[in-house]
Design a protein around this motif. Structure first.
Motif, short mmCIF file in Angstrom:
data_model
loop_
_atom_site.label_atom_id
_atom_site.label_comp_id
_atom_site.label_asym_id
_atom_site.label_seq_id
_atom_site.Cartn_x
_atom_site.Cartn_y
_atom_site.Cartn_z
N TYR A 1 0.64 -1.25 0.09
CA TYR A 1 -0.04 0.14 0.47
C TYR A 1 0.93 1.21 0.36
CZ TYR A 1 -4.06 -3.41 0.70
OH TYR A 1 -4.79 -4.03 1.37
N CYS A 2 0.44 2.04 -0.71
CA CYS A 2 1.10 3.59 -0.52
C CYS A 2 0.88 4.14 0.61
CB CYS A 2 0.55 4.69 -1.92
SG CYS A 2 1.44 6.32 -1.51
N GLU A 3 2.43 4.48 0.84
CA GLU A 3 2.75 4.38 2.44
C GLU A 3 2.22 6.62 2.63
OE1 GLU A 3 6.56 3.18 2.73
OE2 GLU A 3 5.61 2.68 4.20
N TYR A 4 1.96 6.50 1.40
CA TYR A 4 1.14 8.44 1.62
C TYR A 4 -0.54 8.04 1.57
CZ TYR A 4 0.17 13.07 0.75
OH TYR A 4 -0.38 14.89 0.91
N CYS A 5 -0.93 7.74 0.79
CA CYS A 5 -1.93 7.61 0.04
C CYS A 5 -3.56 6.76 0.80
CB CYS A 5 -2.81 8.33 -0.60
SG CYS A 5 -2.55 6.61 -2.87
N LYS A 6 -2.41 4.85 0.87
CA LYS A 6 -3.57 3.93 2.05
C LYS A 6 -3.23 3.03 0.67
CE LYS A 6 -1.18 4.98 5.20
NZ LYS A 6 -0.16 5.19 5.48
N SER A 7 -3.40 3.49 -0.23
CA SER A 7 -4.06 2.84 -1.29
C SER A 7 -3.40 1.50 -2.07
CB SER A 7 -4.61 3.74 -3.08
OG SER A 7 -3.25 4.81 -3.23
N PRO A 8 -4.28 0.69 -2.25
CA PRO A 8 -2.70 -0.41 -3.34
C PRO A 8 -2.00 -0.14 -4.32
CG PRO A 8 -5.37 -1.22 -3.65
CD PRO A 8 -5.59 0.19 -3.07
N LEU B 1 5.50 4.11 -2.60
CA LEU B 1 4.44 5.41 -2.99
C LEU B 1 3.64 4.99 -4.11
CD1 LEU B 1 6.22 8.94 -2.51
CD2 LEU B 1 4.82 7.78 -1.42
N CYS B 2 2.91 4.89 -4.61
CA CYS B 2 1.89 4.90 -5.64
C CYS B 2 2.26 5.96 -6.60
CB CYS B 2 0.54 4.69 -5.52
SG CYS B 2 0.29 6.91 -5.10
N PRO B 3 2.65 5.00 -8.20
CA PRO B 3 3.01 5.73 -8.87
C PRO B 3 2.59 7.39 -9.09
CG PRO B 3 2.70 3.63 -10.03
CD PRO B 3 2.36 3.97 -8.84
N ASN B 4 1.24 8.49 -9.05
CA ASN B 4 0.71 9.39 -9.22
C ASN B 4 1.57 9.83 -7.87
OD1 ASN B 4 -1.16 9.03 -10.81
ND2 ASN B 4 -2.99 8.78 -10.19
N HIS B 5 1.27 9.70 -6.95
CA HIS B 5 2.34 10.69 -5.20
C HIS B 5 3.63 10.62 -5.66
CE1 HIS B 5 -1.85 10.12 -3.37
NE2 HIS B 5 -1.69 10.76 -3.23
N HIS B 6 4.37 9.58 -6.12
CA HIS B 6 5.37 9.31 -6.55
C HIS B 6 6.11 11.12 -7.53
CE1 HIS B 6 9.79 8.13 -7.40
NE2 HIS B 6 9.65 8.68 -6.62
ZN LIG Z 1 -0.51 7.28 -2.98
#
Ligand SMILES: [Zn+2]
Ligand SMILES: [Zn+2]
Length: 273
Positions: A204-211, A244-249
């Protein structure tokens, strides 16, 4: 040419020789009358589907039951189910194979596969006829084994880590970076840290918690990111790296919100330290 085409056996080799080549002791195949040709056709062994030593499992698989997706060859099987439906001696062989799969799964044993081609048994009554066989030079591994049902998926190649990031993906050729040597260096330097961070994030993204993204090989993809960049003297340690998920990265690097993301990630890292 697909991998499946490449590993299709084209000549008839004796099971005895292939099992021996895979590292299994075959000396007990020798019967009391014994010469090596009768050993090779010893009915006690030569029809078996699986062979187990303490550090390797050898399995007979059918080429026509293998499937190739995205460059990975897999074989799904359920010998426990076969044992339920079949009769006489085949039941014992199927049960033995189920046990071999379980052992391979639990002890993380490498699997050597003897690939068979020929006429597969369909209904009860007729027996399978192996026309050609070969010993695959590549090791296989158990991708999944359902202890309740006995359903098992084997994959050709070493077991894949569950969590991967952009460096693993590059190394495996999903995307090829221009400066290959630089990437390799960077990858090796911090691969242990990245692995730890990916395990900690648990998909899970450590920023938004989405998978994270599911990859075609069944892994979970997130990108690893230094909260304080190495160029600013940030350490290459788990307490400065997040998944991070790619968006948040991208947002952490290029977004108008990059400062606030950085502060929130630093705060997050403090809470889990
Ligand atoms: Zn994210
Ligand atoms: Zn980054």
């Amino acid at each position: 040419m697909t991998i499946l085409d490449e590993i299709k056996p084209t000549r008839r080799q004796r099971l005895y020789d292939l099992v021996r080549d895979a590292g299994i002791d075959v000396s007990h195949w020798e019967t009391t009358k014994g010469n090596s040709s009768s050993a090779a056709s010893n009915p006690k062994y030569c029809y078996n589907w699986s062979f187990v030593r303490d550090d390797v499992v050898v399995l007979n698989l059918w080429h026509q039951e293998m499937e190739e997706t995205e460059g990975v060859v897999r074989c799904a099987l359920n010998p426990r189910e076969t044992a339920r439906q079949d009769t006489c001696v085949r039941v014992a062989r199927a049960q033995q194979m189920d046990l071999a799969l379980r052992q391979a799964k639990m002890a993380h044993l490498p699997i050597r596969v003897i690939i068979n081609a020929g006429a597969r048994k369909k209904a009860s009554g007729n027996t399978s006829q192996v026309k050609h066989r070969l010993l695959d030079s590549v090791e296989w591994s158990v991708e999944s084994y359902d202890t309740l049902t006995g359903h098992c998926t084997l994959a050709r190649g070493k077991p894949q880590p569950v969590f991967i990031d952009q460096f693993t993906a590059w190394a495996e050729g999903f995307e090829s970076p221009k400066k290959k040597t630089v990437t390799t260096e960077v990858t090796e330097r911090c691969s242990k840290v990245r692995r730890q961070v990916l395990e900690r994030a648990n998909g899970y993204c450590e920023y938004c918690k989405s998978p994270g993204l599911n990859t075609p090989t069944g892994q979970i993809f997130l990108e690893t990111h230094h909260v304080i960049p190495l160029s600013e003297g940030g350490p290459d340690k788990p307490d400065n790296v997040v998944a991070l998920c790619p968006n948040h990265h991208r947002e952490a690097h290029h977004g108008a919100t990059q400062d606030s993301i950085r502060q929130q990630l630093l705060a997050h890292l403090k809470t889990i330290a």
